[in-house]
Design an enzyme around this catalytic site. Structure first.
Site, PDB file in Angstrom:
ATOM      1  CE1 TYR A  18      12.955  56.813  45.930  1.00 52.76           C
ATOM      2  CE2 TYR A  18      13.577  57.607  48.055  1.00 52.76           C
ATOM      3  CZ  TYR A  18      13.610  56.457  47.402  1.00 52.76           C
ATOM      4  OH  TYR A  18      14.160  55.230  47.325  1.00 52.76           O
ATOM      5  NE  ARG A  36      15.382  57.484  41.432  1.00 51.79           N
ATOM      6  CZ  ARG A  36      15.286  56.178  42.355  1.00 51.79           C
ATOM      7  NH1 ARG A  36      15.176  56.091  43.474  1.00 51.79           N
ATOM      8  NH2 ARG A  36      14.924  55.189  41.609  1.00 51.79           N
ATOM      9  CD  GLN A  66      14.991  43.313  39.329  1.00 51.22           C
ATOM     10  OE1 GLN A  66      15.717  43.286  40.239  1.00 51.22           O
ATOM     11  NE2 GLN A  66      15.058  42.829  38.123  1.00 51.22           N
ATOM     12  CG  HIS A  80      12.192  46.284  44.015  1.00 55.57           C
ATOM     13  ND1 HIS A  80      13.529  46.195  43.370  1.00 55.57           N
ATOM     14  CD2 HIS A  80      12.240  45.205  44.520  1.00 55.57           C
ATOM     15  CE1 HIS A  80      14.236  45.212  43.345  1.00 55.57           C
ATOM     16  NE2 HIS A  80      13.214  44.333  44.268  1.00 55.57           N
ATOM     17  CB  CYS A 127       1.236  56.819  56.136  1.00 59.32           C
ATOM     18  SG  CYS A 127       1.277  57.485  57.872  1.00 59.32           S
ATOM     19  CB  CYS A 136      -2.010  59.057  61.451  1.00 64.61           C
ATOM     20  SG  CYS A 136      -0.472  58.949  60.568  1.00 64.61           S
ATOM     21  N   GLY A 146      16.814  43.341  30.850  1.00 64.54           N
ATOM     22  CA  GLY A 146      17.572  44.538  31.422  1.00 64.54           C
ATOM     23  C   GLY A 146      17.743  44.412  32.935  1.00 64.54           C
ATOM     24  CB  THR A 147      17.397  42.600  35.783  1.00 62.27           C
ATOM     25  OG1 THR A 147      17.718  42.162  36.912  1.00 62.27           O
ATOM     26  CG2 THR A 147      16.903  41.181  35.215  1.00 62.27           C
ATOM     27  CG  ASN A 156      21.505  42.585  30.100  1.00 61.82           C
ATOM     28  OD1 ASN A 156      22.623  43.332  29.776  1.00 61.82           O
ATOM     29  ND2 ASN A 156      21.142  42.603  31.353  1.00 61.82           N
TER      30      ASN A 156
HETATM   31  P1  NAD Z   1      20.767  46.896  37.330  1.00 60.25           P
HETATM   32  O1  NAD Z   1      21.193  48.600  37.171  1.00 60.25           O
HETATM   33  O2  NAD Z   1      21.688  46.264  38.376  1.00 60.25           O
HETATM   34  O3  NAD Z   1      21.243  46.236  35.923  1.00 60.25           O
HETATM   35  C1  NAD Z   1      20.765  46.957  34.760  1.00 60.25           C
HETATM   36  C2  NAD Z   1      21.108  45.809  33.527  1.00 60.25           C
HETATM   37  O4  NAD Z   1      20.344  46.278  32.490  1.00 60.25           O
HETATM   38  C3  NAD Z   1      22.615  45.675  33.489  1.00 60.25           C
HETATM   39  O5  NAD Z   1      22.694  44.042  33.413  1.00 60.25           O
HETATM   40  C4  NAD Z   1      22.682  46.171  31.829  1.00 60.25           C
HETATM   41  O6  NAD Z   1      23.621  45.420  31.097  1.00 60.25           O
HETATM   42  C5  NAD Z   1      21.273  46.053  31.197  1.00 60.25           C
HETATM   43  N1  NAD Z   1      20.947  46.896  30.405  1.00 60.25           N
HETATM   44  C6  NAD Z   1      21.621  48.391  30.071  1.00 60.25           C
HETATM   45  N2  NAD Z   1      20.963  48.658  29.074  1.00 60.25           N
HETATM   46  C7  NAD Z   1      19.946  48.023  28.380  1.00 60.25           C
HETATM   47  C8  NAD Z   1      19.032  48.071  27.412  1.00 60.25           C
HETATM   48  N3  NAD Z   1      19.111  48.967  26.741  1.00 60.25           N
HETATM   49  N4  NAD Z   1      18.418  47.058  27.307  1.00 60.25           N
HETATM   50  C9  NAD Z   1      18.576  45.889  27.955  1.00 60.25           C
HETATM   51  N5  NAD Z   1      19.374  45.815  28.958  1.00 60.25           N
HETATM   52  C10 NAD Z   1      20.012  46.735  29.444  1.00 60.25           C
HETATM   53  O7  NAD Z   1      19.353  46.831  37.297  1.00 60.25           O
HETATM   54  P2  NAD Z   1      18.465  45.982  38.331  1.00 60.25           P
HETATM   55  O8  NAD Z   1      18.975  44.441  38.022  1.00 60.25           O
HETATM   56  O9  NAD Z   1      17.014  46.168  38.055  1.00 60.25           O
HETATM   57  O10 NAD Z   1      18.682  46.070  39.833  1.00 60.25           O
HETATM   58  C11 NAD Z   1      18.896  47.572  40.314  1.00 60.25           C
HETATM   59  C12 NAD Z   1      17.946  47.871  41.234  1.00 60.25           C
HETATM   60  O11 NAD Z   1      17.727  49.347  41.196  1.00 60.25           O
HETATM   61  C13 NAD Z   1      16.439  47.461  41.228  1.00 60.25           C
HETATM   62  O12 NAD Z   1      16.232  47.172  42.489  1.00 60.25           O
HETATM   63  C14 NAD Z   1      15.556  48.616  40.824  1.00 60.25           C
HETATM   64  O13 NAD Z   1      14.362  48.805  41.405  1.00 60.25           O
HETATM   65  C15 NAD Z   1      16.384  49.765  40.983  1.00 60.25           C
HETATM   66  N6  NAD Z   1      16.357  50.940  40.091  1.00 60.25           N
HETATM   67  C16 NAD Z   1      15.278  51.163  39.276  1.00 60.25           C
HETATM   68  C17 NAD Z   1      15.255  51.972  38.303  1.00 60.25           C
HETATM   69  C18 NAD Z   1      13.879  52.230  37.406  1.00 60.25           C
HETATM   70  O14 NAD Z   1      12.847  52.241  38.020  1.00 60.25           O
HETATM   71  N7  NAD Z   1      14.064  52.695  36.227  1.00 60.25           N
HETATM   72  C19 NAD Z   1      16.439  52.669  37.947  1.00 60.25           C
HETATM   73  C20 NAD Z   1      17.658  52.372  38.621  1.00 60.25           C
HETATM   74  C21 NAD Z   1      17.495  51.258  39.501  1.00 60.25           C
HETATM   75 ZN    ZN Z   2      -0.737  57.718  58.566  1.00 58.50          ZN
END
Ligand code: NAD
Ligand code: ZN
Length: 271
Positions: A77, A80, A111, A145, A153, A181, A218-219, A244
């Site tokens: 983490y 990241r 998300q 998320h 904590c 704590c 983008g999901t 997407n």
């Molecule tokens: P996913 O990785 O499953 O899907 C990403 C989607 O974005 C794909 O369908 C892809 O085609 C599309 N995509 C790629 N480039 C794009 C662009 N430039 N513009 C628009 N769309 C684009 O992601 P998800 O559905 O969010 O699920 C993954 C899980 O992982 C989630 O729970 C999330 O919390 C977590 N996650 C978060 C991050 C972050 O915070 N940036 C990064 C990675 C994963």
């Molecule tokens: Zn605590």
């Protein structure tokens, strides 16, 4: 269903149809996923980088992994956090920030745990005519998320912000601890096997059911319950607009499915 073609330039027919739908909507819900941040340079789970080569997210992002090896989980983490801190919100984040600030009937749910929507809001507000005024709560992203820049904590209910990436060494004694704590602090994100915040879910789903339009960006639309948010809008009689580059399980339900990238296409839809 209209298709804007790859690259989704601003004035393609699909963009105009999406823009008209959004402009004509009284209430909207925006749902964003990891693709929203791709053009900002936020690494995806299965990218090329470091820790990912030897560890899968499903093995690290769990309460069991944290109990077993908190140093390993925190080093992932912290890495990241550092990577994300080097990234900046793009034009699509800013367009959505302007849109949610200016439209009281909108609600943005994400998300993503990267905090880029919040940073875009602060940027946009800081430059606008209301610079200095507080950002209304309704314009803040609902983080389904959690956030990598918040800590909580592992034992009690204490939560705190982590504006800076956590600094740490190889010793568990170096990890951040709860000021209340003394237990280990963990990232305030939802791990595999953990429930989402019920109050946030109720608010987002309530809004989605009443929304005229759900804008999905983008999901991959496979992680539930987030992926059910657009379905709630559909069942309530509203329309889905999807941005997407690739097709998803949602595409065939979308009124408009734009095969474009978030940073390129969003300003043309919501500005
Ligand atoms: P996913 O990785 O499953 O899907 C990403 C989607 O974005 C794909 O369908 C892809 O085609 C599309 N995509 C790629 N480039 C794009 C662009 N430039 N513009 C628009 N769309 C684009 O992601 P998800 O559905 O969010 O699920 C993954 C899980 O992982 C989630 O729970 C999330 O919390 C977590 N996650 C978060 C991050 C972050 O915070 N940036 C990064 C990675 C994963
Ligand atoms: Zn605590």
């Amino acid at each position: 269903m209209a298709d804007a073609g790859r690259g989704g330039a601003r004035d393609t027919p699909g963009v105009k149809e999406a823009r008209d739908l959004v402009a004509g909507a009284r209430t909207t819900v925006v749902l964003t996923g990891a693709g929203m941040s791709a053009e900002a340079g936020v690494p995806t789970f299965r990218g090329e980088d470091g820790l990912w080569k030897s560890h899968r997210p499903e093995e690290l992002a769990t309460p069991e992994a944290f109990r077993r090896d908190p140093v390993l989980v925190w080093s992932w983490y912290a890495w990241r956090q550092r990577r994300i801190a080097e990234c900046a919100p793009h034009e699509g984040h800013r367009a959505l920030a302007r849109y949610t600030l200016e439209h009281p009937g909108s609600l943005l749910a994400t998300q993503n745990v990267d905090g880029l929507h919040d940073r875009a809001l602060a940027e946009v507000r800081g430059r606008g005519p209301d610079a200095g005024a507080p950002i209304p709560d309704r314009a803040r992203p609902r983080t389904l998320h959690g956030s990598i820049f918040r800590l909580r904590c592992s034992s009690c209910s204490h939560r705190q912000a982590a504006e800076e990436p956590v600094s740490m060494g190889d010793d568990p004694g170096d990890l951040p601890t709860c000021p209340r704590c003394g237990s280990l602090l963990r990232p305030d994100v939802v791990w595999f096997g953990e429930p989402l915040d019920v109050a946030v879910l109720e608010e987002v789903f309530g809004h989605a059911r009443a929304a005229d339009v759900c804008l999905v960006v983008g999901t991959s639309a496979v992680v539930h319950p987030a992926a059910s948010v657009p379905v709630a809008t559909l069942e309530g009689g509203g329309a889905i607009v999807e941005v997407n580059p690739d097709e998803t399980p949602l595409s065939r339900h979308a009124r408009v499915s734009l095969r474009g990238k978030a940073a390129e296409v969003l300003p043309g839809i919501v500005d």
